[in-house]
Design a protein around this motif. Structure first.
Motif, mmCIF file in Angstrom:
data_model
loop_
_atom_site.group_PDB
_atom_site.id
_atom_site.type_symbol
_atom_site.label_atom_id
_atom_site.label_comp_id
_atom_site.label_asym_id
_atom_site.label_seq_id
_atom_site.Cartn_x
_atom_site.Cartn_y
_atom_site.Cartn_z
ATOM 1 N N SER A 75 58.564 61.296 -12.412
ATOM 2 C CA SER A 75 58.368 60.226 -11.423
ATOM 3 C C SER A 75 57.525 60.707 -10.256
ATOM 4 O O SER A 75 56.648 59.987 -9.761
ATOM 5 C CB SER A 75 59.726 59.718 -10.917
ATOM 6 O OG SER A 75 60.465 59.132 -11.951
ATOM 7 N N CYS A 78 53.827 61.255 -11.391
ATOM 8 C CA CYS A 78 53.174 59.989 -11.730
ATOM 9 C C CYS A 78 52.905 59.146 -10.488
ATOM 10 O O CYS A 78 51.922 58.394 -10.440
ATOM 11 C CB CYS A 78 54.019 59.204 -12.738
ATOM 12 S SG CYS A 78 53.896 59.875 -14.405
ATOM 13 N N SER A 79 53.755 59.276 -9.496
ATOM 14 C CA SER A 79 53.501 58.591 -8.235
ATOM 15 C C SER A 79 52.224 59.129 -7.583
ATOM 16 O O SER A 79 51.395 58.357 -7.070
ATOM 17 C CB SER A 79 54.698 58.781 -7.294
ATOM 18 O OG SER A 79 54.447 58.175 -6.050
ATOM 19 N N SER A 82 49.247 57.876 -9.567
ATOM 20 C CA SER A 82 48.963 56.479 -9.221
ATOM 21 C C SER A 82 48.130 56.398 -7.945
ATOM 22 O O SER A 82 47.150 55.637 -7.867
ATOM 23 C CB SER A 82 50.280 55.717 -9.042
ATOM 24 O OG SER A 82 50.045 54.387 -8.672
ATOM 25 N N ASN A 83 48.499 57.186 -6.946
ATOM 26 C CA ASN A 83 47.739 57.197 -5.688
ATOM 27 C C ASN A 83 46.310 57.690 -5.918
ATOM 28 O O ASN A 83 45.360 57.179 -5.307
ATOM 29 C CB ASN A 83 48.438 58.106 -4.661
ATOM 30 C CG ASN A 83 49.762 57.532 -4.202
ATOM 31 O OD1 ASN A 83 49.978 56.321 -4.248
ATOM 32 N ND2 ASN A 83 50.666 58.398 -3.756
ATOM 33 N N ASP A 86 44.252 54.900 -7.545
ATOM 34 C CA ASP A 86 43.977 53.811 -6.596
ATOM 35 C C ASP A 86 42.823 54.135 -5.646
ATOM 36 O O ASP A 86 42.175 53.224 -5.115
ATOM 37 C CB ASP A 86 45.232 53.490 -5.776
ATOM 38 C CG ASP A 86 46.283 52.753 -6.587
ATOM 39 O OD1 ASP A 86 45.911 52.129 -7.609
ATOM 40 O OD2 ASP A 86 47.474 52.812 -6.228
ATOM 41 N N ILE A 107 53.753 56.139 -19.225
ATOM 42 C CA ILE A 107 53.155 56.380 -17.903
ATOM 43 C C ILE A 107 52.024 55.409 -17.598
ATOM 44 O O ILE A 107 51.307 55.573 -16.597
ATOM 45 C CB ILE A 107 52.638 57.834 -17.784
ATOM 46 C CG1 ILE A 107 51.519 58.112 -18.798
ATOM 47 C CG2 ILE A 107 53.779 58.828 -17.949
ATOM 48 C CD1 ILE A 107 50.811 59.442 -18.585
ATOM 49 N N GLU A 109 51.900 52.471 -16.389
ATOM 50 C CA GLU A 109 52.009 51.790 -15.097
ATOM 51 C C GLU A 109 51.268 52.551 -14.008
ATOM 52 O O GLU A 109 50.768 51.966 -13.038
ATOM 53 C CB GLU A 109 53.496 51.649 -14.734
ATOM 54 C CG GLU A 109 53.809 51.405 -13.262
ATOM 55 C CD GLU A 109 53.424 50.000 -12.793
ATOM 56 O OE1 GLU A 109 53.486 49.763 -11.566
ATOM 57 O OE2 GLU A 109 53.058 49.158 -13.642
ATOM 58 N N TYR A 110 51.151 53.868 -14.165
ATOM 59 C CA TYR A 110 50.584 54.714 -13.114
ATOM 60 C C TYR A 110 49.100 55.025 -13.329
ATOM 61 O O TYR A 110 48.472 55.639 -12.469
ATOM 62 C CB TYR A 110 51.396 56.016 -13.024
ATOM 63 C CG TYR A 110 52.848 55.732 -12.723
ATOM 64 C CD1 TYR A 110 53.299 55.611 -11.409
ATOM 65 C CD2 TYR A 110 53.764 55.520 -13.753
ATOM 66 C CE1 TYR A 110 54.613 55.317 -11.128
ATOM 67 C CE2 TYR A 110 55.087 55.225 -13.479
ATOM 68 C CZ TYR A 110 55.504 55.117 -12.168
ATOM 69 O OH TYR A 110 56.820 54.806 -11.888
ATOM 70 N N LYS A 384 52.299 48.043 -18.970
ATOM 71 C CA LYS A 384 52.709 48.508 -17.638
ATOM 72 C C LYS A 384 54.136 48.080 -17.311
ATOM 73 O O LYS A 384 54.878 48.829 -16.671
ATOM 74 C CB LYS A 384 51.727 47.980 -16.588
ATOM 75 C CG LYS A 384 50.327 48.576 -16.691
ATOM 76 C CD LYS A 384 49.338 47.873 -15.783
ATOM 77 C CE LYS A 384 49.724 47.991 -14.332
ATOM 78 N NZ LYS A 384 48.740 47.325 -13.445
ATOM 79 N N SER A 387 56.495 50.356 -18.994
ATOM 80 C CA SER A 387 56.436 51.644 -18.299
ATOM 81 C C SER A 387 57.291 51.612 -17.042
ATOM 82 O O SER A 387 58.044 52.553 -16.753
ATOM 83 C CB SER A 387 54.977 51.977 -17.957
ATOM 84 O OG SER A 387 54.892 53.112 -17.134
ATOM 85 N N LYS A 388 57.182 50.521 -16.314
ATOM 86 C CA LYS A 388 57.964 50.375 -15.076
ATOM 87 C C LYS A 388 59.460 50.371 -15.378
ATOM 88 O O LYS A 388 60.258 51.021 -14.685
ATOM 89 C CB LYS A 388 57.551 49.072 -14.388
ATOM 90 C CG LYS A 388 58.056 48.912 -12.970
ATOM 91 C CD LYS A 388 57.440 47.663 -12.352
ATOM 92 C CE LYS A 388 57.899 47.511 -10.903
ATOM 93 N NZ LYS A 388 57.291 46.309 -10.279
#
Length: 600
Positions: A75, A78-79, A82-83, A86, A107, A109-110, A384, A387-388
C-alpha cells in the motif's frame, strides 16, 4: 527544474531471466539511447541483475520500483507510485504480462489513468495466457476481454496470433517481431559434419528436448556424423532424466553436447546447420527467431503452439508429427544438401525483417508518438475498482475453479446425488469436471459414461479401474477416495492431461459420502487457498474435514510436485502406516497438512 522528458513505465511481474528479460533489456537499451524518455521499471520480483545494463556493462539510467507482496508495504509503495504517475504529462505504460496477470490488476488503481497510454504485450502463447488469465481473474469477475478493452494497443509478436484476441479489439493490434541483434560471431570448428542446436531443452518440462533424445538410437543406426548441442539453463530433475536415458543407451552420449552457458550463443547459431525443438508451446520463441536470423531452418513438432505458427512448414523448416518423424527429417536434411540449402535461403529472406529495428523495436516509438487513445473507459475503471477493493480487503480475491474432480465408486453410487452435484455453482464455474471411477462390470462403466460423461463437453472420465492401479497399490490397498488422490499425484498421464489443458485450481470431492453442503462452500475454500498460497507456493490442501474425508481444495501443480513417496517415507511411525503402506482409511489431506504445515 521542469521535467522535459516523457515518462515510460515498463511493468513485468517477475523479472527472472529468460526470453522476456532479454526483450525488456533490449527495449531499455534502445529507449535509453534516444535520451528523450524517463524510464521506470516496475516488478514484484527481480532476480535478473543485468536487466538494467547496456551491452558494455554500464548501468542504464532507470527508476526501479519493486512492489512488496506484504499488504502494508505494498500500500505504501503503490501510494507513492500513484503520486508519481499523477505528476507525469502523457505517461506511457508498456506491460509484459504472463501467467500472474492478477498481480498487475491488483495494482492497476495506482497506475492506470485515462491519460495513460497503455501498450500490452502478452509474453506467451495467447491460448495459454488466456487460460491462465481465466484462472487468475475470472473468480472475481474480470475477463480477458476486459483486459483487452482497457488497453490502447495490443502488441503481438506474431501476426498469426490475431485470431486469439477477443471482442472488438482487432483494430488495436500491432504485430512486430522482437528485433534480433546479431553481434560479431566467431565460427566454431565442430568435430562432426552436421550440427544441430537446441536452446533451453533442459530448462523446463514444456521445453524439454528429451522426447527427441529418447528416440535417437533409431537415428544413430543410419546417421553417425552429427552432434546435438543442447544449450541453456539446466533443471536438475530433467538432467536426472537425461542421465537415465544415457544409462539405458550409453551410445547416445557420444552424439550430445550439453552446455549450461556459452560466451556468445550467436557463435553456435552461426556454426550449426539447423535447430530442433520438441517444446510443447512457446510465444514466439526468441531462440527460434534468432536461429532464423542466422538462416537456420527449425524442426518443431506439429503440435507445438507458437513455434508451429512461426515456422512455415516445408519453407523455413518442418512440422514433425512426432519425435520419430523428426528423426526422419533430420536424416533428410543431412542427406540432401540441396533441400537444406533451399530452406536456408528461405530463412535468409526473413533476415532483414527480424534484425531491422525499424520493423521491430522502433515500432514502440512510432506507437508512442502516434498515441492513439482507444481504450474503453468502463473496462479500465472495472480493473481499477477491483484493485481498490483488493487493497482495502485482500481476502476479496480468489482464483477461479478450473477442475472439479469427483471420485465415484459405482458400487456405492447414488445417481441422484451426483445429478445434484452437477447442478451446483461449483460445477457451473469449473472449466472441466473430471471423474475418477472405480467399477466392477463393463455395464456399470458404460452406463455411467452414457449418463454423465456424454451429457456435457466439460465432463470427462479421467481414470477408471476395477483393481487398484499399480501407481497407487505400492502405497496402499485401501479402497476409498484416498486412492483417487494418490492417483492424481502419481499418474503421469493424468499430470500431462492437466498441464496440457492448463488446469490449476482443483476441488477433489468424494461422491461416496453425502457432502453437497461442503461443496457449496467452494468459494470460501478458494479464497482461503488463494490467501495461503500467496504466502508461499508449496502445497496447501484447504477445507479438509473428517466428516467428508479427502474432500479438499488445492493447486494441481503443487500436488504433482509434492513428492508423495518421500512424504510417506517420513510417515513410517504414523498410526495409519504399516510396512511402508497406508493401511487405514484416512483423511489424507489432513494428514499431509498435519505433517508439512503442522496444522490440525
Amino acid at each position: 527544474m521542469k521535467n522535459t522528458k516523457q515518462t515510460i513505465y515498463i511493468y513485468r511481474g517477475s523479472i527472472t531471466g529468460g526470453g522476456c528479460s532479454k526483450i525488456i533489456n533490449d527495449l531499455l537499451k534502445f529507449l535509453s539511447k534516444l535520451n528523450k524518455y524517463n524510464l521506470v521499471l516496475i516488478s514484484y520480483i527481480s532476480t535478473d541483475l543485468d536487466i538494467d545494463e547496456d551491452e558494455n556493462g554500464n548501468l542504464i539510467p532507470i527508476k526501479r520500483i519493486t512492489i512488496p507482496l506484504e499488504n502494508y508495504w505494498r500500500s505504501k509503495i503503490c501510494s507513492e507510485l500513484s503520486n508519481h504517475v499523477d505528476k507525469q504529462e502523457n505517461p506511457v505504460l508498456i506491460s509484459f504480462l504472463d501467467f500472474n496477470s492478477n498481480r498487475f490488476i491488483a495494482i492497476s488503481e495506482y497506475i492506470l489513468r485515462d491519460n495513460v497510454f497503455w501498450i500490452n504485450f502478452d509474453t506467451n502463447h495467447p491460448t495459454k495466457i488466456i487460460n491462465a488469465f481465466q484462472t487468475k481473474n475470472e473468480g472475481v469477475g474480470i475477463t480477458y476481454t476486459d483486459l483487452c478493452d482497457a488497453t490502447d494497443i495490443i502488441r503481438l509478436e506474431n501476426k498469426n496470433f490475431k485470431k486469439y484476441i477477443p471482442g472488438d479489439n482487432q483494430e488495436k493490434i500491432r504485430d512486430f517481431w522482437n528485433t534480433v541483434d546479431i553481434p560479431k560471431c566467431s565460427p566454431i570448428k565442430f568435430e562432426k559434419k552436421f550440427n544441430l542446436i537446441n536452446i533451453n531443452g533442459l530448462r523446463e518440462g514444456r521445453k524439454s528436448i528429451l522426447p527427441l533424445v529418447k528416440v535417437m538410437p533409431e537415428l544413430i543406426e543410419s546417421l553417425q556424423n552429427f552432434t546435438l548441442h543442447i544449450i541453456g539453463d539446466i533443471n536438475p530433475t530433467i538432467e536426472k532424466e537425461l542421465e537415465l536415458i544415457f544409462q539405458e543407451n550409453p551410445e547416445i552420449k557420444n552424439y550430445i553436447s550439453v552446455k549450461s552457458t556459452v560466451k556468445n550463443i550467436h557463435d553456435y547459431y552461426s556454426s550449426c546447420d539447423f535447430m530442433v525443438s520438441t517444446a510443447e508451446f512457446e510465444g514466439t520463441s526468441n531462440a527460434v527467431i534468432e536461429a532464423l536470423s542466422h538462416e537456420l531452418p527449425v524442426l518443431c513438432l506439429k503440435t507445438s503452439l507458437g513455434i508451429n505458427e512461426t515456422i512455415d512448414h516445408l519453407h523455413t523448416g518442418f512440422h514433425c508429427k512426432d519425435p520419430m518423424d523428426m528423426n526422419s527429417r533430420i536424416r533428410q536434411l543431412c542427406n540432401d544438401q540441396n533441400k537444406l540449402i533451399e530452406l536456408k535461403n528461405n530463412c535468409k529472406k526473413l533476415k532483414n525483417e527480424l534484425t531491422n529495428p525499424e520493423q521491430g523495436t522502433l515500432k514502440y516509438v512510432e506507437l508512442i508518438n502516434e498515441r492513439k487513445i482507444s481504450h474503453n473507459k468502463d473496462a479500465r475503471q472495472k480493473l481499477k475498482q477491483f484493485s481498490k477493493e483488493f487493497f482495502s480487503r485482500p481476502s476479496v480475491y480468489r482464483q477461479k475453479l478450473d477442475a472439479l474432480i469427483l471420485y465415484c465408486d459405482l458400487d456405492k453410487h447414488n445417481e441422484t446425488d451426483l445429478q445434484h452435484i452437477l447442478k451446483t455453482k461449483a460445477y457451473h464455474e469449473c472449466k472441466e469436471c473430471l471423474f475418477i471411477v472405480k467399477y466392477k462390470t463393463e455395464k456399470q462403466i458404460t452406463d455411467f459414461s452414457s449418463t454423465f460423461e456424454s451429457c456435457s463437453a466439460k465432463n470427462k472420465i479421467l481414470s477408471k479401474f476395477i483393481y487398484t492401479p499399480h501407481s497407487v497399490s505400492e502405497y496402499t490397498n485401501i479402497k476409498s477416495s484416498t486412492t483417487g488422490l494418490i492417483l492424481l499425484s502419481e499418474n503421469e498421464n493424468i499430470k500431462k492431461y492437466c498441464l496440457l489443458n492448463s488446469l490449476e485450481t482443483a476441488i477433489y470431492y468424494d461422491c461416496t459420502i453425502p457432502g453437497k453442503w461442503w461443496l457449496e462452500k467452494y468459494e470460501n475454500h478458494l479464497q482461503k487457498l488463494t490467501e495461503w498460497h500467496s504466502k508461499d507456493s508449496w502445497l496447501w490442501m484447504v477445507g479438509s474435514m473428517d466428516v467428508v474425508k479427502n474432500n479438499c481444495c488445492f493447486l494441481l501443480n503443487s500436488w504433482f510436485n509434492f513428492g508423495f513417496s518421500l512424504f510417506l517415507s517420513n510417515c513410517n511411525n504414523q498410526w495409519f502406516m504399516k510396512n511402508k503402506k497406508i493401511v487405514n482409511d484416512i483423511n489424507l489431506p489432513k494428514e499431509v497438512m498435519r505433517k508439512i504445515r503442522h496444522l490440525y
